[in-house]
Design an enzyme around this catalytic site. Structure first.
Site: not given
Ligand code: G16
Length: 548
Positions: A18, A22, A116-117, A129, A280, A282, A284, A347, A379
């Site tokens: 997404t 990762r 990310s989270h 990314k 979170d 990073d 966003d 998504t 975001k």
């Protein structure tokens, strides 16, 4: 300096999900693993004229393996002929700040090192990314090209050069490539000052308004200290866990009521400040909690859209809004009332990019705690917090009163997400096939008071570039406006994660049914969601691993 050509072999499973690639740190840290993937990114995006004269933005969320990855990428960028890399000091760069830096400096693109989270540390996750010149995540045609290259790569190039010191602001060189180490907080704060009325927000804090922001030992700490405590005059201590740590202090940097439990408990206690928020790994995502009132991300998006004119940047109103398909339809009702279009996308933030670039939408958001506007192409957690503060500064009501007033006008979308994590991949695919195989039989069937009105596998037709994205989630809709959506996550790193999104709409006429406990209000739909998927028999899981 010498450019070395290193022989390598393709690694299986380097398929961007997404939001980039990762994997476990242990996988990324294997010899050549990161370099392979970076080489494929460069090959996929290389323009005919090459990278000469071009600028790349680089940084990450500070998680484990960031320092090593930065050095590898700098030497590979130099070997590719980039003119300049804008490197965030100590590598600390939030995803929204990266998006802004790319746009501000008209860079060719950027690489963000983050999962990310997801959890960090030596046994946690790492990720990378690529963001394009518009500041947004690479679209599917680029991620597909990257993946194709990972299956055939045989060598990559890297400059044999000494490491750069990422703590030293100013210019350094890798071969002929300039590395400019910059403080990424400064430009981001300047952007927020353009969007929001900092004078009014200073007034809010000066009036005694209290807040706690949990940076979760992740990337937003330095940005949050600079904005809330320095620029807006909130007392020191407003920002919690403000120092980015490679393992996030052993916590899961996911701003939801499970992983930001300490903040949640505080906000539900008698010592609660007026406002609580978190972001979170990073930076966003956002979590918003008022005194005794959690605001679900889908509701938050609707509320931000309904109250957008509280911030100077949006005083003229919104061109349109967009939400990801599984996000609740609360924002649709706001768009209807405002008389602006509402788009439904798959998504993933990359699907908002074309609509934002074309000026068709001003705000967009997702159930996964992301919201943002056309100021960047990602975001933005702190942006959402600042917009909430702007609303509170204008309306001078509690979060609870604002949410209840919203439901009284627009009705309430009860909403929950049930996640079944680390499920066997084959079993997860069987669940999805099983659901889809019943679609034609389900339509028209009645289950108690619920009648199925439609069932499909969501495909998105991008009206701007004409592309079509298939298989974006299974939807079962009911006549009363309720929905069940099933999707396989694209961000997990072990097995598969099945997400079930459940939503029921209560109109304003039905005030008696407002503010029920969410799981109770959705009980019949939850039971149907399990029945349709046969999830217990196919996966062996009686209950979800996480309910949000
Ligand atoms: C990423 C994307 C989001 C998306 C989320 C979904 O979030 O940036 O746009 O909503 O993944 O995750 P999943 O596929 O697991 O449902 P993030 O914050 O992890 O970058």
């Amino acid at each position: 300096m010498i450019i070395q050509t290193i022989d390598t072999t393709p690694f299986s499973g380097q398929k961007p999900g997404t939001s980039g690639l990762r994997k476990k740190v242990t996988e990324f840290a294997q010899p050549h693993y990161l370099a392979n993937f970076v080489a494929c990114i460069f090959a996929a995006v290389k323009p005919a004229e090459g990278f000469a004269g071009k600028t790349l933005v680089l940084g990450g969320d500070g998680r484990y393996f960031n320092p090593e990855a930065l050095q590898i990428i700098l030497k590979m960028a130099a070997a590719q002929g980039f003119a300049r890399v804008l490197l965030a000091q100590n590598g600390i760069l939030s995803t929204p700040a990266a998006s802004h830096l790319i746009r501000l400096n008209q860079a060719f693109g950027g690489l963000v090192l983050s999962a990310s989270h997801n959890e960090g540390g030596p046994n946690g996750d790492f990720g990378i990314k690529f963001n394009c010149a518009n500041g947004g995540p690479a679209p599917e045609k680029i991620t597909d090209a990257i993946y194709a290259l990972t299956t055939s790569i045989t060598s990559y190039q890297i400059m044999d050069a000494p490491d750069v010191d990422p703590s030293q602001l100013g210019r350094q060189f890798v071969g002929e490539m300039v590395v400019e180490v910059i403080d990424s907080v400064v430009d981001y704060v300047a952007l927020m000052e353009q969007l929001f009325d900092f004078e009014a927000l200073r007034g809010l804090f000066a009036s005694g308004f209290t807040m706690k922001f949990d940076a979760m030992s992740a990337v937003t700490g330095p940005y949050a200290h600079a904005i809330f405590e320095n620029a807006l005059g909130a007392p020191l201590g407003t920002v919690l866990n403000g120092k980015p740590l490679p393992d996030f202090g052993g916590h899961h940097p996911d701003p939801n009521i499970v992983h930001a439990k300490a903040l949640y408990d505080l906000m539900m206690s008698e010592h609660a400040p007026d406002f609580g928020a978190a972001s979170d790994g990073d930076g966003d995502r956002n979590l918003i909690i008022g005194k005794g009132m959690f605001v679900a991300p889908s509701d938050s998006l609707a509320l931000l859209a309904a109250n957008a004119t509280c911030a100077p940047a949006y005083a003229k109103g919104l061109a349109g809004v967009a939400r990801s398909m599984p996000t609740s339809m609360a924002v649709d009702r706001v768009a209807e009332k405002l008389g602006v279009p509402c788009f439904e996308t798959p998504t993933g933030w990359k699907f908002f990019g074309n609509l934002l670039d074309a000026g068709q939408i001003t705000f967009c958001g997702e159930e996964s705690a992301g919201a943002s506007s056309d100021h960047i192409r990602e975001k933005d957690g702190l942006w959402a917090v600042l917009l909430w503060l702007s609303i509170l500064a204008v309306r001078r009501q509690s979060v609870r009163d604002i949410v209840l007033a919203h439901w009284a006008i627009y009705g309430q979308n009860y909403y929950t997400r049930h996640d079944y994590e680390a499920v066997d991949t084959q079993a997860a695919n069987q669940v999805m096939q099983h659901i889809e195989s019943q679609f034609s039989a389900l339509v028209g069937q009645q289950f108690g008071s619920l009648t199925v009105s439609a069932a499909d596998n969501f495909s998105y037709h991008d009206s701007i570039d004409g592309s079509v994205s298939h298989n974006q989630g299974l939807r079962i809709a009911f006549e009363c406006g309720s929905r069940i959506v099933y999707r396989l996550s694209g961000t997990g790193t072990s097995g598969a994660t099945i997400r079930i999104y459940i939503e029921r709409f209560e109109s304003t006429q039905n005030q008696a049914r407002h503010n029920l406990e969410t799981q109770a209000a959705l009980a019949d739909l939850i039971a149907l969601a399990r029945q349709f998927s046969n999830i217990q028999a196919l996966t062996g899981r009686a209950e979800p691993s996480a309910i949000t």
